[in-house]
Design a protein around this motif. Structure first.
Motif, PDB file in Angstrom:
ATOM      1  N   GLU A 116      -3.888  -3.662  -0.766  1.00 16.80           N
ATOM      2  CA  GLU A 116      -4.639  -4.522   0.147  1.00 16.80           C
ATOM      3  C   GLU A 116      -4.889  -5.896  -0.458  1.00 16.80           C
ATOM      4  O   GLU A 116      -5.125  -6.860   0.272  1.00 16.80           O
ATOM      5  N   ARG A 158       5.168 -12.719   0.569  1.00 17.44           N
ATOM      6  CA  ARG A 158       3.807 -13.022   0.117  1.00 17.44           C
ATOM      7  C   ARG A 158       3.769 -13.292  -1.381  1.00 17.44           C
ATOM      8  O   ARG A 158       3.050 -14.173  -1.855  1.00 17.44           O
ATOM      9  N   THR A 188       4.368   1.038   7.565  1.00 18.77           N
ATOM     10  CA  THR A 188       3.651  -0.236   7.428  1.00 18.77           C
ATOM     11  C   THR A 188       4.526  -1.404   7.843  1.00 18.77           C
ATOM     12  O   THR A 188       4.015  -2.435   8.277  1.00 18.77           O
ATOM     13  N   ILE A 246      -8.488 -14.399  -5.695  1.00 13.87           N
ATOM     14  CA  ILE A 246      -9.447 -13.768  -6.600  1.00 13.87           C
ATOM     15  C   ILE A 246      -8.765 -12.727  -7.494  1.00 13.87           C
ATOM     16  O   ILE A 246      -8.903 -12.723  -8.703  1.00 13.87           O
ATOM     17  N   GLU A 290       8.070  -8.388   3.941  1.00 13.39           N
ATOM     18  CA  GLU A 290       6.930  -9.312   3.986  1.00 13.39           C
ATOM     19  C   GLU A 290       6.226  -9.392   2.637  1.00 13.39           C
ATOM     20  O   GLU A 290       5.713 -10.449   2.252  1.00 13.39           O
ATOM     21  N   THR A 327      -9.955  -1.860  -3.827  1.00 12.22           N
ATOM     22  CA  THR A 327      -9.625  -3.288  -3.884  1.00 12.22           C
ATOM     23  C   THR A 327     -10.276  -3.967  -5.080  1.00 12.22           C
ATOM     24  O   THR A 327     -11.370  -3.589  -5.508  1.00 12.22           O
ATOM     25  N   GLU A 374      -7.489 -15.218   0.374  1.00 15.59           N
ATOM     26  CA  GLU A 374      -8.616 -15.287  -0.555  1.00 15.59           C
ATOM     27  C   GLU A 374      -8.578 -14.138  -1.548  1.00 15.59           C
ATOM     28  O   GLU A 374      -8.963 -14.274  -2.702  1.00 15.59           O
ATOM     29  N   ARG A 415     -11.431  -6.847  -5.032  1.00 22.64           N
ATOM     30  CA  ARG A 415     -12.314  -7.935  -4.606  1.00 22.64           C
ATOM     31  C   ARG A 415     -13.702  -7.752  -5.159  1.00 22.64           C
ATOM     32  O   ARG A 415     -14.453  -8.698  -5.305  1.00 22.64           O
ATOM     33  N   ASP A 454      -3.067  -8.815   0.808  1.00 22.17           N
ATOM     34  CA  ASP A 454      -3.146  -9.059   2.239  1.00 22.17           C
ATOM     35  C   ASP A 454      -3.586 -10.468   2.580  1.00 22.17           C
ATOM     36  O   ASP A 454      -2.947 -11.169   3.341  1.00 22.17           O
ATOM     37  N   ARG A 455      -4.682 -10.837   1.995  1.00 18.69           N
ATOM     38  CA  ARG A 455      -5.310 -12.071   2.468  1.00 18.69           C
ATOM     39  C   ARG A 455      -5.278 -13.130   1.368  1.00 18.69           C
ATOM     40  O   ARG A 455      -5.318 -12.824   0.184  1.00 18.69           O
ATOM     41  N   LYS A 491       0.847  -1.188   0.000  1.00 13.28           N
ATOM     42  CA  LYS A 491       0.000   0.000   0.000  1.00 13.28           C
ATOM     43  C   LYS A 491       0.889   1.247   0.000  1.00 13.28           C
ATOM     44  O   LYS A 491       1.896   1.282   0.711  1.00 13.28           O
ATOM     45  N   GLU A 492       0.511   2.196  -0.815  1.00  6.56           N
ATOM     46  CA  GLU A 492       1.210   3.482  -0.878  1.00  6.56           C
ATOM     47  C   GLU A 492       2.629   3.370  -1.415  1.00  6.56           C
ATOM     48  O   GLU A 492       3.463   4.234  -1.154  1.00  6.56           O
TER      49      GLU A 492
END
Lengths: 840, 398
Positions: B208, B264, B255, B218, B260, B167, B214, B169, B211-212, B109-110
């Protein structure tokens, strides 16, 4: 009613643990899948025409996205998204979405939560740690004051076209559901909200909850059912979008999609009610709660029309409209609301309805009462039918068929207590007296009432139903046209559920029409045997013999297979009512004879002969039948089939003293004896031979040809010879008889003369030519016979025939015939010698 | 690659990243008369993209071999617009004739991803295409409009930062739509024939979305199918660098996810490729953005470094410059106390390069205003990826 909350925005600290767009906080109880779905809903892009970096005064003017729709889990969710401008890092584009997830169905229209005071539009403290949000109790939340129906009425009244727009929008909602074309309204953000409120609140709450909406839709994809947008969004609202993708109402430019037309439908009614009588619309919403119906479809039109009718606003509905409306009500009415609906129906003005519409209403009430099984509802339904009946029955009987249909429903649906139903309806029969006098009541009504009255009296177990005055009064009213068999039959049908009632009806009607027996036969034929016997026994006990006879004759006469019918009737009656049967059987047999072709009847008579039925019938009938059977018997002993019949017929004749003419069994037996060379002729036989004259010409000829020579050959007495000749000869077969006789006489034998010819000579010498049936010209035949005999005598030696002549002379000398015979004899003898001499 | 050979190899859809053969692609009817051939909801597109827009009908793939067009069964109009058989998105028209190169721009982010893309594409079109004899054209209106409205206009016309990327998503969000360009390399002859061509697919994602798990599944499926990854790292997130900044107001919020993010990405690619071990063969350009801000702090970046120069990529990729910058960047990172980052990348990727760049040439953190755009080395990672894929040759200049 608890609601769970979700806050979503771009923040430094949220549930993800990292800065950025994320769920800032939520109420425990929201499923992970719901979380993701809510995140996907949370999106905001300001209109392109808005300033890229709006100042604090401009920010509140940007449209807010108030979005409603069901989550995949089935829980409704309401989201208010507000543009907040900068995020924690100072970047533009941030927004704040506050979502309420309803755990139960909302009790208000979703638009009413717009003014809920608990909406958050930004983070209070950016640096605060995220914490879980509490569940909200919205049970006591009041509807938004801005969107009360009264406010919406005022909104619609602000501009003259708005009611028409609303009607078109509502119609577009219906069409859009079928065509998958969402509704898109382009207007200012505030007016857009009002349009949403108008559309949503036009629908009853359950239907409104099935319509998703968004008060600010930027993307032209994945739209809600109802979308409000503003200028400078991704919508182009060009021809493609107007005609195919959406139902567009661009109120900024005045352009709109073409919407299917309609009148007197839900959009028309709801928009009118909202713009003119909001309270009435509110009452409709309350009325709509009576139904388990959540779809936005044309059933709403039915509900609206039904409501309008039950409220008394419209005094009538067309048949189709009423039938559809009630079908909807029947299909969708909530079980606990049925009673209220029924009560509304009771208050409805039914007098102006066309019969089919009224019928539909009555049937609906009956069905509803059947479903609720509530005594009061049952009373409503019965009363409704009684009203319907009395209006139609005493008012001329128009469309009475409909009343019958309704009654059938009444019987079927309220079948649980038929006795009570009979008690409730019997007063109709009591009150009928006042209407029967003028003869204006149609036959159909009278018959129906007769039928029902009997049924109700029977159900109530009242005595002597068939003689009850309520029944007889109706029969009297009907029996003025007793010559109409159909009417008679229908009257009897009304009593045909009970033998006693039917017998009473027959007693009442006996003598009114000669057709009664036939009508009774028709009814009894459809009933079980015991029922029919019961009725007959009752009639027999009341001495209605003619009626019974007529019935029996009708049974046989009108049957498609009279013989079988007769047999069945015979089996039934002969054992159970033998006296009646004996009285009837003769006429029945004759009737059977009339209705059955001869050969079939004779065949049947043969069967009866062997079954000894003929012993039961009166002697006269038995004689007649024996004659019929006799005709079937062949005199030829070789015909074996007749052998059995002949024997049985002979026995019958002997038993009953029936004289057969011709006695074919005896002739047959005689012929058999002749063939067996046993021509022992008794006095009975001589008499029997006279029966041969009654045979058919062919039979007669063959009989004579066989019997005459054989019998004559054995006779030596001229008197017996004479008896045979006179008994056998008949005028019809004279020529043939003469031929056979002459053949016999002229037949060459071993002996030139014998006793049989002597007997013949004796007979012919003595017979009285005038009394003989042998020939119409006895003199000529006798001469011929005597000439023949004379010629045969001449062949004897003189001393032989001289002795014979001498014997004969002693017997017949006094006769002139003898003199002639002698002369002839002499002449013959001389003529022979003379020929000899002339030849020499 | 000519049209015929394109029929014998599988291609990757730039939208759903599924493999397909050209012979399997349906077509979108090209009839503009909606009355003759009414549009309809594309069920597959609705299922995959939640896009219930009524569109012209889908025409089945023709039976004949090597077909380049199909005739609509309804209106008989001939269409050449191919669709992905898996998601029914319109494929670039040159697909099959051109090589397809998918470049993913990812970062925390950013980290400046959107600004980087805005400046990179603008620089490519305005300056580098002339230097390298390249042609860069948006393949469709969506790319052209989106780039203009969401990237170019804020930065170059309005002088403000791009709004935070939402996002991906939300499937129907335009964020999921890539920016697709045709890149042609012209010959030097009189007729300037196209020597090489490729379809470039850029993805700008929200931080973002990494991040996760899922969200990765997607929104970032493309990462594991990418032909090159430009990972933007914000040096202002490194603790050593932050400490050297006197005015903390100029710093973005901390952040602490610089290393990290790489972990990821590696996890994501390994999951996508279903290989849990071994190094990832996708070329990785590790670009430290916002280098102007770092350079303004005394003692962080020496003035003598090659990083400060303006490289010349005339006629090809300047490899000498790249190698110098690569070495310098690794030294700098090590000196900033983040040597573990280098080791992490070396252990995870077979091919990688380190870059330092500045998209805007200024720090807009305080007031989010961009007074001027002075990009610095913004093209380096991109050209390096083209070079690694053989699209560009080595430049002769040093």
């Amino acid at each position: 009613m608890k609601s769970l909350q979700v806050h979503y925005t771009s923040c430094r600290r949220g549930l993800s643990g990292r800065p950025g767009y994320q769920i800032r906080g939520l109420t425990p109880g929201i499923e992970p899948a719901e979380e993701m779905e809510i995140e996907r809903r949370c999106s905001y892009r300001p209109p392109r025409s808005s300033p890229p970096e709006p100042d604090p005064e401009t920010l509140p003017l940007l449209p807010r996205d108030f979005r409603f729709g069901d989550l995949s889990s089935g829980r409704p969710a309401l989201t208010l998204t507000t543009y907040v401008g900068r995020d924690y890092s100072g970047r533009w584009g941030n927004f704040f979405s506050h979502t309420l997830v309803f755990t139960d169905e909302p009790t208000l229209w979703p638009i009413d939560y717009y003014e809920w005071e608990g909406w958050k539009s930004r983070l209070d403290d950016e640096d605060a740690e995220p914490e879980s949000l509490p569940a909200i109790d919205l049970k006591t939340e009041q509807a938004a004051e801005s969107f009360t129906l009264q406010e919406l009425k005022e909104f619609l009244g602000e501009e003259p076209d708005r009611v028409r727009w609303l009607e078109l929008m509502l119609r577009a909602v219906f069409a859009g559901r079928e065509e998958k074309r969402p509704l898109v309204i382009r207007d200012t953000p505030v007016q857009g909200l009002y349009w949403l409120a108008c559309i949503h609140k036009a629908f009853p709450l359950p239907q409104a909850l099935s319509l998703s909406f968004s008060s600010y839709q930027f993307e032209a994809r994945k739209c809600s059912d109802l979308n409000v947008t503003t200028a400078a969004t991704a919508f182009r609202l060009d021809r493609d979008e107007r005609e195919y993708r959406f139902y567009v109402f661009d109120l900024l430019s005045g352009e709109a999609s073409e919407v299917p037309s309609g009148t007197d439908d839900f959009p028309a009614l709801a928009s009118r009610w909202m713009s003119e009588e909001p309270a009435y619309l509110e009452r409709f919403h309350a009325f709509a709660r009576s139904f388990d119906h959540r779809d936005v479809d044309h059933d709403l039109t039915h509900a609206a029309r039904l409501f309008d009718f039950l409220e008394g606003r419209r005094t009538t509905l067309s048949e189709t409209a009423m039938v559809d409306a009630l079908a909807f009500a029947e299909r969708s009415a909530a079980p606990d609301r049925l009673g209220g609906l029924l009560e509304s129906c009771c208050r409805a003005p039914g007098a102006d309805l066309e019969t089919p519409a009224e019928l539909a209403l009555v049937i609906f009430m009956i069905k509803t009462a059947g479903r609720t099984a509530h005594p009061e509802h049952r009373r409503y339904a019965v009363a409704a039918w009684r009203d319907c009946f009395e209006r139609r029955a005493w008012g001329g009987g128009d469309d009475f068929q409909a009343v019958r249909l309704a009654f059938r429903q009444l019987e079927n649906r309220l079948v649980s207590n038929p006795r009570k139903l009979a008690g409730e309806l019997l007063p109709i029969s009591d009150s009928s007296d006042g209407h029967l006098g003028g003869g204006q009541v149609p036959e159909e009504v009278l018959l129906f009432l007769l039928d029902r009255t009997v049924a109700w009296l029977t159900e109530l177990a009242l005595p002597r139903v068939g003689r009850d005055v309520r029944v007889t009064r109706l029969i009297e009213a009907l029996s003025v046209r007793a010559d109409d068999p159909q009417l008679l039959g229908k009257i009897l049908d009304a009593g045909a559920r009970n033998p006693g009632v039917l017998a009473d009806f027959c007693t009442f009607l006996d003598g009114a029409s000669p057709l009664l027996g036939a009508c009774l036969a028709e009814r009894l034929r459809r009933q079980p045997d015991d029922f029919a016997l019961d009725v007959r026994q009752r009639l027999e006990s009341r001495s209605h013999r003619q009626l019974l006879m007529a019935e029996a004759l009708a049974i046989v006469g009108e049957s498609e297979d009279p013989i079988v019918t007769f047999e069945a009737y015979h089996r039934q009656m002969a054992t159970r009512m033998p006296a009646t049967w004996r009285r009837q059987v003769g006429e029945l047999v004759e009737a059977l004879h009339r209705s059955v072709p001869e050969q079939y009847f004779c065949h049947q008579a043969l069967i009866w002969l062997h079954e000894e039925l003929l012993a039961e019938v009166p002697r006269q009938v038995a004689t007649w039948l024996a004659g019929l059977i006799n005709r079937q018997i062949s005199i030829d002993p070789e015909a074996a089939a007749s052998e059995r019949h002949a024997g049985r017929l002979r026995q019958l004749g002997e038993r009953l003293g029936i004289e057969l003419m011709p006695d074919r069994p005896a002739l047959r037996a005689f012929l058999a004896r002749v063939r067996a060379s046993e021509p022992v002729l008794s006095s009975c036989d001589c008499e029997l031979l006279s029966h041969a004259r009654r045979l058919t010409p062919e039979e007669y000829e063959s009989f004579v040809a066989e019997v005459l020579p054989a019998v004559l050959e054995s006779i030596s007495d001229h008197e017996e010879h004479g008896q045979v000749v006179t008994n056998l000869a008949c005028s019809e077969g004279r020529d043939r008889f003469q031929g056979i006789y002459h053949e016999w006489l002229a037949k060459k034998r071993k002996e030139p003369w014998d006793e049989s010819r002597e007997a013949a000579l004796g007979f012919w010498l003595r017979c009285d030519p005038d009394s003989s049936a042998v020939t119409h010209d006895p003199g000529a035949f006798r001469r011929q016979v005597l000439d023949t005999l004379a010629q045969q005598l001449c062949r004897l030696k003189r001393e032989s025939w001289a002795g014979l002549v001498q014997r004969l002379n002693a017997r017949v000398a006094s006769l002139a015939t003898w003199q002639q015979f002698r002369e002839n004899l002499e002449h013959q003898r001389k003529r022979g010698l003379g020929r000899l001499f002339r030849r020499a | 690659m000519n049209a015929l050979t394109g029929h014998f190899r599988s291609h990757v859809c730039p939208y759903c990243f599924e493999d397909f053969l050209l012979s399997d692609t349906p077509y979108r009817c090209a009839n503009p008369d909606v009355r003759r051939c009414p549009p309809e909801v594309d069920a597959l597109r609705e299922a995959v993209w939640e896009d219930d827009t009524r569109r012209p009908r889908v025409v089945r793939p023709p039976v004949r071999l090597f077909a380049e067009a199909a005739r609509c069964e309804t209106c008989s109009t001939v269409s050449r617009q191919r669709l992905c058989p898996h998601c029914h998105m319109e494929l670039p028209l040159g697909l099959g004739r051109r090589r397809s190169l998918v470049f993913a721009v990812i970062g925390a982010k950013e980290s400046g991803k959107s600004h980087y893309l805005a400046v990179l594409i603008t620089e490519l079109r305005k300056r580098l295409c002339a230097d390298l004899d390249l042609g860069l054209d948006a393949v469709n209106d969506e790319t052209r409009e989106r780039f203009r409205n969401e990237f170019y206009r804020p930065v170059y016309e309005e002088g403000r930062t791009i709004v935070a990327t939402q996002t991906g998503r939300r499937l129907q969000n335009s964020v999921r739509q890539p920016l697709i360009y045709d890149l042609n390399l012209f010959g030097s002859g009189r007729h300037r024939r196209i020597r090489r061509s490729a379809t470039l697919v850029f993805f700008d994602t929200a931080g973002e979305d990494l991040d996760r798990e899922e969200s990765i599944r997607i929104a970032n499926r493309y990462v594991c199918r990418a032909d090159g990854i430009i990972v933007l790292l914000d040096p202002l997130q490194l603790p050593y660098v932050r400490r050297r900044f006197r005015d903390p107001r100029l710093l973005p919020s901390e952040t602490g996810e610089t290393s990290e993010i790489l972990s990821r990405i590696v996890r994501l690619i390994r999951k996508g490729r279903r290989r849990q071990t071994g190094r990832v063969p996708i070329p990785l350009a590790v670009a430290f953005s916002k280098f102007d801000a770092v350079g303004s702090v005394d003692g962080l970046v020496g003035p003598q470094l090659q990083l400060h120069s303006h490289p010349s990529h005339d006629g090809g990729f300047n490899v000498a410059d790249y190698e110098a910058v690569n070495d310098e960047m690794q030294s700098l990172i090590a000196s900033w106390g983040s040597a573990d980052l280098i080791q992490q990348i070396k252990g995870s990727f077979t091919t990688f390069g380190f870059f330092g760049l500045s998209a805007l040439g200024c720090n807009p953190h305080r007031n989010k205003r961009i007074p001027h755009v002075i990009p610095k080395r913004v093209e380096d990672p991109f050209l390096w990826l083209l070079y690694r894929h053989g699209f560009l040759k080595k430049s002769k200049t040093r």
